[in-house]
Every structure is written in C-alpha cells, then in structure tokens.
Design a protein around this motif. Structure first.
Motif, mmCIF file in Angstrom:
data_model
loop_
_atom_site.group_PDB
_atom_site.id
_atom_site.type_symbol
_atom_site.label_atom_id
_atom_site.label_comp_id
_atom_site.label_asym_id
_atom_site.label_seq_id
_atom_site.Cartn_x
_atom_site.Cartn_y
_atom_site.Cartn_z
ATOM 1 N N GLU A 183 82.156 26.096 25.710
ATOM 2 C CA GLU A 183 83.317 27.140 25.679
ATOM 3 C C GLU A 183 83.770 27.299 27.138
ATOM 4 O OE1 GLU A 183 84.100 31.595 23.933
ATOM 5 O OE2 GLU A 183 82.000 30.785 23.761
ATOM 6 N N ASP A 184 85.095 27.729 27.061
ATOM 7 C CA ASP A 184 85.710 28.110 28.223
ATOM 8 C C ASP A 184 84.925 29.378 28.671
ATOM 9 O OD1 ASP A 184 87.491 29.033 30.272
ATOM 10 O OD2 ASP A 184 89.048 29.152 29.198
ATOM 11 N N ALA B 90 83.685 32.979 27.643
ATOM 12 C CA ALA B 90 82.373 32.848 27.133
ATOM 13 C C ALA B 90 81.439 33.942 28.233
ATOM 14 C CB ALA B 90 81.658 31.773 27.045
#
Length: 304
Positions: free
Chosen positions: A286-287, A291
């Motif tokens: 996840e980015d 996150a």
C-alpha cells in the motif's frame, strides 16, 4: 548451593523468558557470550520511523523527497525520532551536512534514534572485505556526528562455494575488528536478523554467543524470521535488543505474508522490559503516504 553470578542469573532469566514463549518443547539454553540487556524499569517505548519506509521517494533519477523532507514528515506525525538509513544520504555528505540534519531534527523535537547500513562481513579476505570494514567505520563516524546511538548492521551471506561455518567465523572477526572503534566513538552496533547467516534464531544465537563486546547487541526486525514460529523466535532474541524495527507484515514458513499482530509484538517487548525505540520500517504494498500514518496511530495506541 554456590551463589549465582550476575551472568548466570541473567542467563537463567533469559532462558526462562524464552521457554515461556516456546512451551515445553523448547531446547535447552546454551551458554551466552553477551548478557541480555539488564533493565529494571518497566518497558518504556518510543516511536521512530525508518527512512527506508519512503525508499521509492528517496531514490531514482528524480527523487521527490530528501532526508530533510523525511524528518518533516516524521514531525508532522508527532513521532519521537527518525532513523535516516545510510542509503539515502548524498554521496558527498560531510560533517556539515550531518550536523544540519541533526539540527533540523532537533528543532522539530525529534531524536535521531539510529542509522542503518548494508554491510556484509562474510566476504573473504581481500579488497572487498576491507571495503566492508571501512564502510562500518565510516558510518560509525557519521552516526557519532548525527548523535545516533546505534547502527543497524548485517552479518552477511555465505559466499557461493564456501561453508557457512567459515562465513560465520569471518563475520565474527569482522565485528571484532570494528567494535573497538565503535566503542571509542560511543556508537553501538546492533545485528539484525536478516537472512543469510542470520535467517533463523539458532543462527542469530551463534553470532550472539560468538561476540562478547559491550557495544554489540541485537536489532530485532519483526518481519525477518520466516520460520514455523516467528513470534517465538523473536521472543528468544528480544532480551538482547537495543533497537527494534517493526514491520506491518509477517510470513511464517510455508505460508503467505499476513498482517502482523502488532499487539503481540509489543507484548514480547514488554515481557523483556525492552526500553527504547520502536522503529516502523514499512515495506507493504500500500502507498506509504496513506498507510504509514495509520500504522503509526495503531502503534501509538499500543505503546500508550
């Protein structure tokens, strides 16, 4: 009964803590070379973040972030400290640069909890080995300039065609070669469980038992044991940790990556009265910009 020495007492306490994690099938404790870290206060945890968490923004032909921006992000999240990974410093970073970065963090209320290098002490004698030893000495100097108390270090991997026994012996000698300099500069070297000759808890213990120096300890990486019982293995080396890098995922042997039980990890640290920095080292898909703040808040809730 003969009186129990401090080493015997601490060794017995560490063995008992490990046994409680493994249950009745735990193997018998082995002689220790370095004592577990002696801590008498209740566990006191502080939050830091590794620059490695933002690696895609700090590298490439056109980086969109530098280490000063990284420090700003950490301050925006109200963290206690930052861990600027060595990989992201300019090649020509001098003391003036290091002091500016240290001042920048200080003015934002942040400590520099440590730094990290990618050394390999398993390489054979020759120019490459000398290069690895010099890398460690260079970053001992830089850590001292940053006022960073610890460097995360690796042991390395067995060279192709070599034996692990020989690689371990060279790694031990490598640490013994640079630890006196680390002591002179007041910087601890913390060995990470990081694959190669440190992939399992028994391999880690072999090095822990082979290096007896007051400036040598463990960097506990919560995502790097891919064993049947990674939580139990982490509990076994936790008594020797002076720095902790928390991953948000864990991958037991034979299974896929899964979300790490952060509550259980914090419990392992509290059980051994670990006091110091818990460094979020984010590696999931996840980015990180989305996150990381969420994981920071979860860790903050658990730490209290």
């Amino acid at each position: 009964m003969a009186p129990m020495s401090r080493r015997s007492f601490l060794g017995a306490a560490a063995a008992a803590a490990a046994a409680s994690s493994f249950g009745p099938t735990a193997s018998a404790p082995r002689a220790l070379a370095i004592d577990p870290i002696r801590r008498t206060r209740p566990s006191h945890l502080k939050l830091s973040i590794a620059a490695y968490s933002y690696r895609q923004f700090l590298t490439g032909d056109r980086p969109t972030m530098d280490l000063f921006d990284f420090v700003d992000l950490a301050a925006d999240m109200a963290l206690d400290a930052v861990e600027p990974t060595s990989y992201y410093f300019p090649a020509d970073a001098d003391d003036a640069y290091l002091h500016r970065l240290r001042r920048h963090a200080f003015l934002l209320g942040l400590d520099i909890s440590g730094t990290a290098i990618g050394n390999d002490f398993c390489v054979v004698e020759g120019p490459e080995r000398e290069k690895q030893l010099e890398l460690a000495r260079t970053w001992i100097d830089r850590a001292a300039a940053l006022n960073a108390p610890v460097i995360r270090v690796f042991a390395g991997r067995t060279p192709k065609g070599d034996s692990e026994e020989a690689a371990v012996a060279r790694a031990i000698e490598g640490f013994k070669a640079v630890l006196p300099y680390a002591e002179q500069k007041g910087v601890m070297l913390a060995l990470e469980n990081h694959g190669g000759i440190t992939a399992t808890v028994d391999q880690m213990m072999r090095l822990i038992e082979g290096i007896d120096h007051p400036y040598f300890a463990v960097n506990l990486d919560t995502g790097n044991f891919h064993t049947e019982d990674p939580y139990g293995d982490l509990a076994r080396i936790a008594p020797y940790a002076v720095n902790v890098q928390v991953k948000t995922e864990i991958a037991p042997e034979g299974g896929p990556k899964q979300e790490a039980d952060l509550s259980r990890l914090v419990g392992i640290l509290r059980d051994v009265k670990y006091s110091g920095y818990v460094v979020l080292e984010y590696e999931a898909a996840e980015d990180p910009m989305n996150a990381i703040p969420r994981h920071v808040e979860r860790l903050r809730q658990l730490i209290g």
